[in-house]
Design a protein around this motif. Structure first.
Motif, PDB file in Angstrom:
ATOM      1  N   LEU A 147       0.824  -1.204   0.000  1.00  0.00           N
ATOM      2  CA  LEU A 147       0.000   0.000   0.000  1.00  0.00           C
ATOM      3  C   LEU A 147       0.851   1.244   0.000  1.00  0.00           C
ATOM      4  O   LEU A 147       0.588   2.212  -0.724  1.00  0.00           O
ATOM      5  N   SER A 148       1.938   1.241   0.810  1.00  0.00           N
ATOM      6  CA  SER A 148       2.764   2.447   0.879  1.00  0.00           C
ATOM      7  C   SER A 148       3.457   2.726  -0.434  1.00  0.00           C
ATOM      8  O   SER A 148       3.653   3.880  -0.821  1.00  0.00           O
ATOM      9  N   ILE A 149       3.853   1.669  -1.143  1.00  0.00           N
ATOM     10  CA  ILE A 149       4.476   1.875  -2.448  1.00  0.00           C
ATOM     11  C   ILE A 149       3.456   2.432  -3.431  1.00  0.00           C
ATOM     12  O   ILE A 149       3.745   3.309  -4.242  1.00  0.00           O
ATOM     13  N   SER A 150       2.218   1.944  -3.354  1.00  0.00           N
ATOM     14  CA  SER A 150       1.179   2.466  -4.247  1.00  0.00           C
ATOM     15  C   SER A 150       0.968   3.946  -4.040  1.00  0.00           C
ATOM     16  O   SER A 150       0.674   4.690  -4.975  1.00  0.00           O
ATOM     17  N   ILE A 151       1.109   4.410  -2.790  1.00  0.00           N
ATOM     18  CA  ILE A 151       0.889   5.832  -2.492  1.00  0.00           C
ATOM     19  C   ILE A 151       1.840   6.707  -3.308  1.00  0.00           C
ATOM     20  O   ILE A 151       1.482   7.790  -3.765  1.00  0.00           O
ATOM     21  N   ILE A 152       3.077   6.226  -3.518  1.00  0.00           N
ATOM     22  CA  ILE A 152       4.038   6.994  -4.330  1.00  0.00           C
ATOM     23  C   ILE A 152       3.449   7.269  -5.703  1.00  0.00           C
ATOM     24  O   ILE A 152       3.441   8.395  -6.198  1.00  0.00           O
ATOM     25  N   PHE A 153       2.909   6.231  -6.354  1.00  0.00           N
ATOM     26  CA  PHE A 153       2.368   6.387  -7.697  1.00  0.00           C
ATOM     27  C   PHE A 153       1.094   7.209  -7.716  1.00  0.00           C
ATOM     28  O   PHE A 153       0.817   7.938  -8.661  1.00  0.00           O
ATOM     29  N   ILE A 154       0.300   7.106  -6.637  1.00  0.00           N
ATOM     30  CA  ILE A 154      -0.914   7.918  -6.554  1.00  0.00           C
ATOM     31  C   ILE A 154      -0.556   9.400  -6.531  1.00  0.00           C
ATOM     32  O   ILE A 154      -1.154  10.234  -7.216  1.00  0.00           O
ATOM     33  N   LEU A 155       0.475   9.746  -5.747  1.00  0.00           N
ATOM     34  CA  LEU A 155       0.900  11.143  -5.655  1.00  0.00           C
ATOM     35  C   LEU A 155       1.359  11.653  -7.017  1.00  0.00           C
ATOM     36  O   LEU A 155       1.125  12.798  -7.395  1.00  0.00           O
ATOM     37  N   ILE A 156       2.013  10.785  -7.749  1.00  0.00           N
ATOM     38  CA  ILE A 156       2.584  11.216  -9.029  1.00  0.00           C
ATOM     39  C   ILE A 156       1.542  11.234 -10.137  1.00  0.00           C
ATOM     40  O   ILE A 156       1.445  12.157 -10.932  1.00  0.00           O
ATOM     41  N   GLY A 192       5.595  18.237 -25.695  1.00  0.00           N
ATOM     42  CA  GLY A 192       4.272  17.918 -25.192  1.00  0.00           C
ATOM     43  C   GLY A 192       3.915  18.796 -24.006  1.00  0.00           C
ATOM     44  O   GLY A 192       4.791  19.304 -23.289  1.00  0.00           O
ATOM     45  N   TYR A 193       2.635  18.996 -23.789  1.00  0.00           N
ATOM     46  CA  TYR A 193       2.155  19.749 -22.631  1.00  0.00           C
ATOM     47  C   TYR A 193       1.172  18.856 -21.896  1.00  0.00           C
ATOM     48  O   TYR A 193       0.139  18.448 -22.438  1.00  0.00           O
ATOM     49  N   TYR A 194       1.500  18.540 -20.621  1.00  0.00           N
ATOM     50  CA  TYR A 194       0.731  17.546 -19.883  1.00  0.00           C
ATOM     51  C   TYR A 194       0.766  17.886 -18.399  1.00  0.00           C
ATOM     52  O   TYR A 194       1.833  18.085 -17.814  1.00  0.00           O
ATOM     53  N   GLN A 195      -0.425  17.993 -17.768  1.00  0.00           N
ATOM     54  CA  GLN A 195      -0.544  18.323 -16.355  1.00  0.00           C
ATOM     55  C   GLN A 195       0.260  19.586 -15.998  1.00  0.00           C
ATOM     56  O   GLN A 195       1.034  19.614 -15.050  1.00  0.00           O
ATOM     57  N   PRO A 226       8.848  16.155 -16.573  1.00  0.00           N
ATOM     58  CA  PRO A 226       8.708  16.556 -15.165  1.00  0.00           C
ATOM     59  C   PRO A 226       7.466  15.914 -14.552  1.00  0.00           C
ATOM     60  O   PRO A 226       6.402  15.906 -15.161  1.00  0.00           O
ATOM     61  N   LEU A 227       7.612  15.350 -13.362  1.00  0.00           N
ATOM     62  CA  LEU A 227       6.498  14.749 -12.644  1.00  0.00           C
ATOM     63  C   LEU A 227       6.348  15.418 -11.278  1.00  0.00           C
ATOM     64  O   LEU A 227       7.158  16.266 -10.905  1.00  0.00           O
ATOM     65  N   ALA A 228       5.338  15.011 -10.526  1.00  0.00           N
ATOM     66  CA  ALA A 228       5.064  15.661  -9.243  1.00  0.00           C
ATOM     67  C   ALA A 228       6.234  15.512  -8.276  1.00  0.00           C
ATOM     68  O   ALA A 228       6.552  16.425  -7.519  1.00  0.00           O
ATOM     69  N   LEU A 229       6.862  14.363  -8.280  1.00  0.00           N
ATOM     70  CA  LEU A 229       8.009  14.120  -7.397  1.00  0.00           C
ATOM     71  C   LEU A 229       9.258  13.967  -8.250  1.00  0.00           C
ATOM     72  O   LEU A 229       9.692  12.861  -8.564  1.00  0.00           O
ATOM     73  N   LEU A 247       2.793   4.810 -16.329  1.00  0.00           N
ATOM     74  CA  LEU A 247       4.005   5.587 -16.583  1.00  0.00           C
ATOM     75  C   LEU A 247       4.397   5.512 -18.053  1.00  0.00           C
ATOM     76  O   LEU A 247       4.248   4.479 -18.700  1.00  0.00           O
ATOM     77  N   ASP A 248       4.906   6.625 -18.584  1.00  0.00           N
ATOM     78  CA  ASP A 248       5.423   6.649 -19.952  1.00  0.00           C
ATOM     79  C   ASP A 248       6.820   6.049 -19.941  1.00  0.00           C
ATOM     80  O   ASP A 248       7.813   6.751 -19.755  1.00  0.00           O
ATOM     81  N   SER A 249       6.897   4.759 -20.122  1.00  0.00           N
ATOM     82  CA  SER A 249       8.216   4.126 -20.085  1.00  0.00           C
ATOM     83  C   SER A 249       8.866   4.078 -21.459  1.00  0.00           C
ATOM     84  O   SER A 249       9.999   3.649 -21.603  1.00  0.00           O
ATOM     85  N   GLY A 250       8.150   4.499 -22.483  1.00  0.00           N
ATOM     86  CA  GLY A 250       8.703   4.498 -23.829  1.00  0.00           C
ATOM     87  C   GLY A 250       9.187   5.871 -24.237  1.00  0.00           C
ATOM     88  O   GLY A 250       9.215   6.807 -23.440  1.00  0.00           O
ATOM     89  N   PRO A 251       9.565   6.029 -25.520  1.00  0.00           N
ATOM     90  CA  PRO A 251      10.156   7.286 -25.973  1.00  0.00           C
ATOM     91  C   PRO A 251       9.157   8.313 -26.462  1.00  0.00           C
ATOM     92  O   PRO A 251       9.541   9.385 -26.908  1.00  0.00           O
ATOM     93  N   GLY A 252       7.848   7.992 -26.434  1.00  0.00           N
ATOM     94  CA  GLY A 252       6.885   8.866 -27.089  1.00  0.00           C
ATOM     95  C   GLY A 252       6.423  10.029 -26.247  1.00  0.00           C
ATOM     96  O   GLY A 252       6.364   9.953 -25.024  1.00  0.00           O
ATOM     97  N   ILE A 253       6.103  11.126 -26.898  1.00  0.00           N
ATOM     98  CA  ILE A 253       5.462  12.262 -26.243  1.00  0.00           C
ATOM     99  C   ILE A 253       3.952  12.051 -26.255  1.00  0.00           C
ATOM    100  O   ILE A 253       3.241  12.435 -25.362  1.00  0.00           O
ATOM    101  N   ALA A 254       3.460  11.408 -27.309  1.00  0.00           N
ATOM    102  CA  ALA A 254       2.028  11.141 -27.425  1.00  0.00           C
ATOM    103  C   ALA A 254       1.756   9.701 -27.003  1.00  0.00           C
ATOM    104  O   ALA A 254       2.456   8.791 -27.407  1.00  0.00           O
ATOM    105  N   PHE A 255       0.740   9.497 -26.169  1.00  0.00           N
ATOM    106  CA  PHE A 255       0.558   8.155 -25.634  1.00  0.00           C
ATOM    107  C   PHE A 255      -0.380   7.260 -26.427  1.00  0.00           C
ATOM    108  O   PHE A 255      -0.750   6.193 -25.977  1.00  0.00           O
ATOM    109  N   THR A 256      -0.799   7.669 -27.617  1.00  0.00           N
ATOM    110  CA  THR A 256      -1.538   6.755 -28.489  1.00  0.00           C
ATOM    111  C   THR A 256      -0.806   6.509 -29.807  1.00  0.00           C
ATOM    112  O   THR A 256      -1.346   5.880 -30.701  1.00  0.00           O
TER     113      THR A 256
END
Length: 592
Positions: free
Chosen positions: A6-15, A234-237, A259-262, A27-36
């Motif tokens: 649960l505590s590990i999940s909280i990290i991803f929830i925050l992000i 890209g512009y996201y969040q 850039p992400l929340a954390l 998570l965008d683990s690939g090289p794309g800016i667009a996710f489709t």
């Protein structure tokens, strides 16, 4: 403990702002800016939208805060008209402090590992592209581990300058850690891209985790100022995502910043993109089946395309020669049967003409020789003419077999001047007149059909070949003059359209129209001048493949122009030279 699932999940929830569960799948683990996959296709799209899978290899490593890393490796290759891919995606870290109760010192260290092996397929259903990917999910946090699985579905279409894509991700069961199964973040994604001009793609995409949170909006821009260099923004969040790819040859490097929340993510990767393979196996396999079934026309067509794609394929060339010989024999056999039928019906002039056609294909065919001689003997016996009249009639028959009806009629008229009341000669004169009318009408109808199909050069060639057989035909000469004027008008209209596109900065449309002008008139200097400005030197492989594409669509004149462009850039390109000769022979065969 402090390192519970649960505590590990909280990290991803925050992000990510998502529901608890296997959030690392977002998570965008690939090289794309667009996710489709709006801004590009590649093997790593197997993790996002399998409808955008394309051939190549991607290897990416991403660094995040607290030494959390996520990597992926993906591979895709073409299989027939589809693509199949394999990928391995992982989010992991280790060396985290372990505490099961409040203490000053940690009780030890532990790690977490989220591994996702993936397999997928992209397949076309014209004009759409669809994809399916299957994921195996493995999660391990300290001593807790679990397994799950999911599928992704995707679709993509490119109508004109637009690109539309949609994906449904993470449909399945999450891993079960301890006594609790981790729910998967079922996600719907969709996007639209637009190419205002060739090097630029603009995109807007929405992503929604079903039942949780609000939709995420992502804007994107892809710019490729050079063939080997591209930039993506890209512009996201409320944050900018940046990426660039440099691929001077088959292998290139890519960098992305997110850039992400954390903290921020920095991704570096290596990409391999193979040159488009000139596929021959499919055509060759198809040709073998047609050959075995005795369908010579389809076998020859498939082998012809196989040899355009690879002129050095000896197996295809040997089989093509055999198929051509089989077809030649079949045509001669058919003509001999038709000639015998005419002979049996007492239509000796038609029989002579048919057997002459058979001998023009196979000069040594014994049956055609004997039957033609018999038909000629019966014809002269039936007509009962003077020797000088017989000589002219025999000459007329020779021209008749060659479709030179005007000369045949001239000789028949000369024969009638010597024997005006010979009823048989008069009857044959009328037969020749009717045959000339049928043949001329057929040529003009064929030329008109070519014009309607946008193949004006082929229409002209059809009439010119007819005029070689019957150069003094008044009807063909009249239509030839009219056709030249019509095609000149088409050339002028296309050139006007091309120049308008050029002046408005629409380079792609202008280029296409200028090439169409050259397919009508290879010597049009204006079209050549503007194409040299639009394309400069260019990539010979690009023009070679454009020629292949035109050839496979039956646009042989346009294919010849593309391959001539290849030779301008690379004079020693032997395949282009070989295929020009092939296309010219194809045109000759079509218009005979």
């Amino acid at each position: 403990m402090g390192g519970s699932p649960l505590s590990i999940s909280i990290i991803f929830i925050l992000i990510l702002g998502a529901t608890p569960g296997s959030e690392y799948l977002l998570l965008d683990s690939g090289p794309g800016i667009a996710f489709t996959g709006i801004l590009g296709r590649g093997p790593s799209l197997i993790f996002q939208n399998p409808a955008s899978i394309d051939a190549g290899v991607d290897l990416f490593h991403t660094e995040w805060f607290q030494a959390i890393r996520f990597d992926n490796v993906s591979y895709a290759t073409r299989l027939g008209g589809s693509h199949i891919g394999l990928g391995l995606n992982g989010v992991y870290t280790f060396g985290l402090e372990k505490r099961t109760r409040p203490t000053e010192e940690p009780e030890g260290k532990y790690g977490l590992y989220f591994i996702t092996p993936t397999g997928g397929i992209q397949f076309p259903v014209d004009p759409f592209s669809f994809g399916v990917a299957v994921k195996l999910l493995y999660e391990r946090i300290d001593e807790y581990k679990g397994y799950g699985g999911s599928i992704d579905l995707g679709a993509r279409v490119e109508p004109g300058r637009f690109i539309v894509a949609i994906a449904l991700n993470n449909l399945g069961l999450g891993p079960k850690l301890k006594d609790e199964r981790s729910p998967l973040p079922l996600t719907i994604r969709g996007g639209i891209g637009y190419r205002p001009i060739d090097p630029i793609i603009l995109s807007i995409e929405l992503s929604k985790v079903v039942k949780f949170y609000e939709p995420d909006l992502r804007l994107g821009l892809s710019l490729s100022p050079f063939r080997f260099l591209s930039f993506k923004i890209g512009y996201y969040q409320h944050r900018l995502i940046l990426g660039t790819t440099i691929i001077p040859g088959l292998i290139g490097i890519a960098y992305n910043y997110r850039p992400l929340a954390l903290g921020s993510c920095h991704s570096i990767g290596v990409e391999y993109r193979p040159r488009p393979k000139r596929k021959i196996s499919g055509f060759l396999a198809r040709a073998i089946i047609y050959y075995q079934r005795g369908n010579w026309d389809k076998a020859i067509n498939a082998l012809d395309i196989a040899l355009v794609l690879n002129p050095e394929d000896k197996k295809a060339q040997i089989l093509l020669n055999k198929a051509l010989e089989k077809k030649r024999m079949a045509i001669v056999d058919s003509l001999n049967r038709l000639g015998n039928q005419a002979l049996g019906e007492g239509n000796y002039l038609s029989a002579i003409s048919i057997f002459s056609q058979a001998l023009s294909i196979d000069p040594e065919n014994r049956l055609a020789k004997e039957n033609r001689a018999q038909a000629l003997s019966l014809f002269t016996a039936e007509v009962k003419m003077k020797s000088e009249v017989e000589a002219k009639v025999k000459q007329a028959i020779t021209y008749y077999g060659q479709h030179n009806y005007t000369e045949a009629l001239r000789l028949i008229e000369a024969a009638l001047s010597l024997d005006p009341k010979n009823s048989e000669v008069i009857r044959y004169k009328n037969e020749i007149i009717q045959a000339q009318r049928r043949w001329t009408d057929e040529l003009i109808a064929r030329a008109e059909n070519y014009l309607k199909a946008g193949k004006a050069a082929r229409a002209m060639r059809t009439i010119e070949v007819g005029l070689k057989s019957d150069p003094n035909s008044q009807e063909l000469n009249r239509y030839h003059k009219e056709l030249k004027a019509r095609i000149k008008g088409m050339e002028t209209g296309l050139l006007r359209e091309a120049l308008t596109y050029y002046q408005r900065g629409k380079r792609e449309q202008a280029t296409k129209k200028f090439w169409q002008v050259l397919s009508l008139n290879p010597d049009n200097k204006t079209a050549k001048l503007y194409l040299s400005r639009l394309e400069q030197k260019g990539d010979p492989e690009k023009f070679y493949l454009l020629g292949v594409d035109a050839y496979t669509k039956g646009k042989f004149e346009l294919a010849i122009q593309y391959w001539r462009k290849v030779l301008e850039i690379k004079p020693d390109h032997k395949w282009a030279r070989t295929n020009i000769e092939r296309a010219q022979k194809k045109l000759e065969a079509l218009t005979q």
